[in-house]
Each structure stands twice: as structure tokens, then as C-alpha cells.
Write an enzyme that holds these catalytic residues in place. Structure first.
Site, PDB file in Angstrom:
ATOM      1  N   SER A  11       0.845  -1.199   0.000  1.00 29.95           N
ATOM      2  CA  SER A  11       0.000   0.000   0.000  1.00 29.95           C
ATOM      3  C   SER A  11       0.873   1.238   0.000  1.00 29.95           C
ATOM      4  O   SER A  11       1.640   1.473   0.943  1.00 29.95           O
ATOM      5  CB  SER A  11      -0.892   0.015   1.241  1.00 29.95           C
ATOM      6  OG  SER A  11      -1.439   1.309   1.390  1.00 29.95           O
ATOM      7  N   MET A  40      -9.022   8.181   0.123  1.00 25.89           N
ATOM      8  CA  MET A  40      -9.840   8.548   1.291  1.00 25.89           C
ATOM      9  C   MET A  40     -10.452   9.926   1.069  1.00 25.89           C
ATOM     10  O   MET A  40      -9.748  10.848   0.636  1.00 25.89           O
ATOM     11  CB  MET A  40      -8.966   8.590   2.543  1.00 25.89           C
ATOM     12  CG  MET A  40      -8.256   7.281   2.825  1.00 25.89           C
ATOM     13  SD  MET A  40      -7.332   7.390   4.352  1.00 25.89           S
ATOM     14  CE  MET A  40      -6.482   5.810   4.333  1.00 25.89           C
ATOM     15  N   HIS A  69      -8.369   1.104  -3.652  1.00 22.59           N
ATOM     16  CA  HIS A  69      -9.272   0.893  -2.515  1.00 22.59           C
ATOM     17  C   HIS A  69      -9.992   2.206  -2.241  1.00 22.59           C
ATOM     18  O   HIS A  69      -9.394   3.153  -1.728  1.00 22.59           O
ATOM     19  CB  HIS A  69      -8.417   0.432  -1.317  1.00 22.59           C
ATOM     20  CG  HIS A  69      -9.166   0.204  -0.059  1.00 22.59           C
ATOM     21  ND1 HIS A  69      -8.525  -0.008   1.152  1.00 22.59           N
ATOM     22  CD2 HIS A  69     -10.496   0.126   0.206  1.00 22.59           C
ATOM     23  CE1 HIS A  69      -9.432  -0.189   2.096  1.00 22.59           C
ATOM     24  NE2 HIS A  69     -10.634  -0.089   1.556  1.00 22.59           N
ATOM     25  N   MET A 140     -11.380  -5.898   5.993  1.00 19.29           N
ATOM     26  CA  MET A 140     -10.487  -4.947   6.668  1.00 19.29           C
ATOM     27  C   MET A 140     -10.096  -5.524   8.030  1.00 19.29           C
ATOM     28  O   MET A 140     -10.957  -5.956   8.807  1.00 19.29           O
ATOM     29  CB  MET A 140     -11.189  -3.594   6.881  1.00 19.29           C
ATOM     30  CG  MET A 140     -11.421  -2.779   5.612  1.00 19.29           C
ATOM     31  SD  MET A 140      -9.920  -2.413   4.683  1.00 19.29           S
ATOM     32  CE  MET A 140      -8.958  -1.455   5.878  1.00 19.29           C
ATOM     33  N   ASP A 178      -6.468  -6.329   4.730  1.00 25.68           N
ATOM     34  CA  ASP A 178      -5.830  -5.008   4.660  1.00 25.68           C
ATOM     35  C   ASP A 178      -5.797  -4.405   6.059  1.00 25.68           C
ATOM     36  O   ASP A 178      -6.845  -4.159   6.658  1.00 25.68           O
ATOM     37  CB  ASP A 178      -6.650  -4.122   3.704  1.00 25.68           C
ATOM     38  CG  ASP A 178      -6.040  -2.748   3.489  1.00 25.68           C
ATOM     39  OD1 ASP A 178      -4.948  -2.475   4.003  1.00 25.68           O
ATOM     40  OD2 ASP A 178      -6.700  -1.945   2.791  1.00 25.68           O
ATOM     41  N   GLY A 180      -2.419  -3.771   9.198  1.00 26.07           N
ATOM     42  CA  GLY A 180      -1.605  -4.428  10.219  1.00 26.07           C
ATOM     43  C   GLY A 180      -0.913  -5.693   9.755  1.00 26.07           C
ATOM     44  O   GLY A 180      -0.577  -6.554  10.569  1.00 26.07           O
ATOM     45  N   SER A 201       2.863  -0.143   6.055  1.00 27.82           N
ATOM     46  CA  SER A 201       4.031   0.275   6.839  1.00 27.82           C
ATOM     47  C   SER A 201       5.072  -0.824   6.972  1.00 27.82           C
ATOM     48  O   SER A 201       6.254  -0.520   7.155  1.00 27.82           O
ATOM     49  CB  SER A 201       3.598   0.816   8.204  1.00 27.82           C
ATOM     50  OG  SER A 201       2.602   0.032   8.764  1.00 27.82           O
TER      51      SER A 201
HETATM   52  C1  DX5 Z   1      -6.132   1.640   5.863  1.00 27.07           C
HETATM   53  C2  DX5 Z   1      -5.707   1.294   4.458  1.00 27.07           C
HETATM   54  C3  DX5 Z   1      -4.571   0.348   4.371  1.00 27.07           C
HETATM   55  C4  DX5 Z   1      -3.289   0.851   4.957  1.00 27.07           C
HETATM   56  C5  DX5 Z   1      -2.605  -0.328   5.541  1.00 27.07           C
HETATM   57  O1  DX5 Z   1      -7.304   2.385   5.801  1.00 27.07           O
HETATM   58  O2  DX5 Z   1      -6.786   0.709   3.748  1.00 27.07           O
HETATM   59  O3  DX5 Z   1      -4.356  -0.094   3.021  1.00 27.07           O
HETATM   60  O4  DX5 Z   1      -2.420   1.440   4.028  1.00 27.07           O
HETATM   61  O5  DX5 Z   1      -1.485   0.102   6.225  1.00 27.07           O
HETATM   62  P1  DX5 Z   1      -0.713  -0.824   7.232  1.00 27.07           P
HETATM   63  O6  DX5 Z   1      -0.197  -2.012   6.451  1.00 27.07           O
HETATM   64  O7  DX5 Z   1       0.361   0.050   7.745  1.00 27.07           O
HETATM   65  O8  DX5 Z   1      -1.683  -1.271   8.299  1.00 27.07           O
HETATM   66 ZN    ZN Z   2      -6.341  -0.211   1.719  1.00 30.13          ZN
END
Ligand code: DX5
Ligand code: ZN
Length: 232
Positions: A11, A40, A69, A140, A178, A180, A201
């Protein structure tokens, strides 16, 4: 145990937006199966990220499918903007659409691949009736809105339920998680039946090269006995 080969979708929300093209190219070179773009709108989720112009501006940096997404209220209002952005697969949220079926059909008729996502509070049963018209289902594993949050292990039950529903119906639908995802939670998600892992991350960690981070994820999966799909 499910034996679906696993794919990884870095991501770019966790990338450095000041050198996004380079980070996309690095993820591509490191063997990413998809590039995941988190849009977003400050309404469906409190945060704002980027829109179609940013996706379009990095399209030439990778030949991998772009997985977009849409954390956007009523994405059907914006489809025309996104359809020309270079996205290949568009995932909408069940909670964001007054008419999920109509939004799915709008994307299908534009010849795009379609995913349907659910937030942590939404049951897996919300997705099940739509599965035959989908290319991907997204569970999610954090509340959407920010990267860097902790994986919610209680979401794995929804992954198992959807894996059973997809396999029992013999559907060609990818099952994505998606939020963590790191080497440990990747293995837990794959064991529950997920076959596309979004990782922000843990891939674009400032202390590690993208190639090394993706390699660690792949290695953890393979050591646990999961096949990682070849990059097409
Ligand atoms: C959160 C996003 C994820 C995010 C995941 O709303 O949809 O795609 O980038 O990030 P990590 O892998 O750091 O949890
Ligand atoms: Zn995402």
C-alpha cells in the site's frame, strides 16, 4: 488448510509521496503482485489521502495491476474520474454505497475488476450474496483511515467464512486482507484463507529497503508452508 497461492499488494499510503514514482517502481522491482492505492475522502473515513490524478501520475512506473481501494462515500459519483486513472481493480465499501449491486455493475460494465470491502464492524454475510459478481472480497483487519494500526485477529473468522463461501461455490474470487499485515499476521491471514495481503508500513518502513521488507514477508509465508504466486 487452504492452498491458494498468496499475493502481496504493497500500500503506497505508507510510501514517501515526495518520491512516489520511485517507491512504486521499487515495489514493482521487488516483486509486488499489485500496487494498492488508498483513496480517502474525509467523509467515509476521517482522513484524506489522494485522488485519481496521483494514481495516473505514477501509472507508468509499474506494469503490475493497480488495486484502488475506494474509502469514499457513494463512489458511483466519481467513477468516471477513476476509470481513466489507470486503476485495474476498484474496491468499494459495502457501507459506503446505497446500492452495492448497482455500483458493482457500473464498474463491471466499464470492464474493470471489482472488489467489495467490509469494515471491522460489518459481517461477512454482507459480501456473500455479491460474490458471484466480484473479482475480490476485502476483509479490513483495521478500521479504515490510517496505516500503521494493529491487526485485529478477530477478523480472521470472517476470512475463514468467506474462504469457505468462495470455495464451496467454486468461484474465482480473490480474498484480501488489509491493515496491520507484517510477517506474523501475514501467516495468520494466509492460514485463514486470505490470498491477497495488503501491506503498507511493513513494506515501506523507513528503516528498511522495500526489497528487503517484501522479501521478509515472502520468506515468512514460504517458511510457514504457503506458496507465493509468481509475479505474472
Ligand atoms: C487503511 C488502508 C490500508 C493501509 C494499511 O485504511 O486501507 O491499506 O495502508 O497500512 P498498514 O499495512 O500500515 O496497516
Ligand atoms: Zn487499503
Amino acid at each position: 488448510m487452504a492452498s491458494h497461492p498468496v499475493r502481496i499488494a504493497p500500500s503506497v499510503l505508507a510510501a514517501n509521496f515526495g518520491r512516489l514514482t520511485d517507491d512504486v517502481a521499487a515495489a514493482d522491482a521487488a516483486g509486488a503482485h499489485y500496487l494498492h492505492f488508498d483513496v480517502m475522502d474525509g467523509h467515509f473515513v476521517p482522513n484524506l489521502s489522494f485522488g485519481p490524478a496521483v494514481i495516473r501520475s505514477v501509472r507508468s512506473a509499474s506494469a503490475r495491476p493497480f488495486d484502488v481501494h475506494l474509502m469514499v462515500t457513494e463512489p458511483v459519483r466519481h467513477l468516471d474520474l477513476f476509470l481513466t486513472s489507470g486503476g485495474d481493480l476498484f474496491t468499494i465499501h459495502a457501507e459506503a454505497c446505497a446500492d452495492v449491486g448497482k455500483t458493482v455493475e457500473a464498474l463491471r460494465s466499464a470492464k474493470k475488476r471489482v472488489g467489495l470491502a467490509i469494515k471491522p464492524g460489518t459481517p461477512a454475510a454482507t459480501i456473500v450474496p455479491h460474490l458471484p459478481r466480484l473479482d475480490l472480497a476485502l476483509v479490513m483487519t483495521v478500521e479504515p483511515g490510517w496505516g500503521g494500526q494493529a491487526f485485529m485477529p478477530e477478523m480472521l473468522e470472517k476470512v475463514r467464512l468467506l474462504r469457505r463461501a468462495i470455495d464451496e461455490a467454486g468461484l474465482d474470487v480473490r480474498l484480501q486482507v488489509d491493515g496491520g499485515i507484517n510477517a506474523d499476521t501475514a501467516v495468520a491471514a494466509a492460514a485463514a484463507g486470505a490470498d491477497v495481503l495488503v501491506a503498507g508500513s511493513s513494506v515501506f518502513a523507513p528503516c528498511q529497503e522495500v526489497a528487503a521488507a517484501l522479501g521478509s514477508l515472502r520468506q515468512a509465508l514460504m517458511q510457514a508452508g504457503f506458496a507465493v504466486a509468481p509475479v505474472a
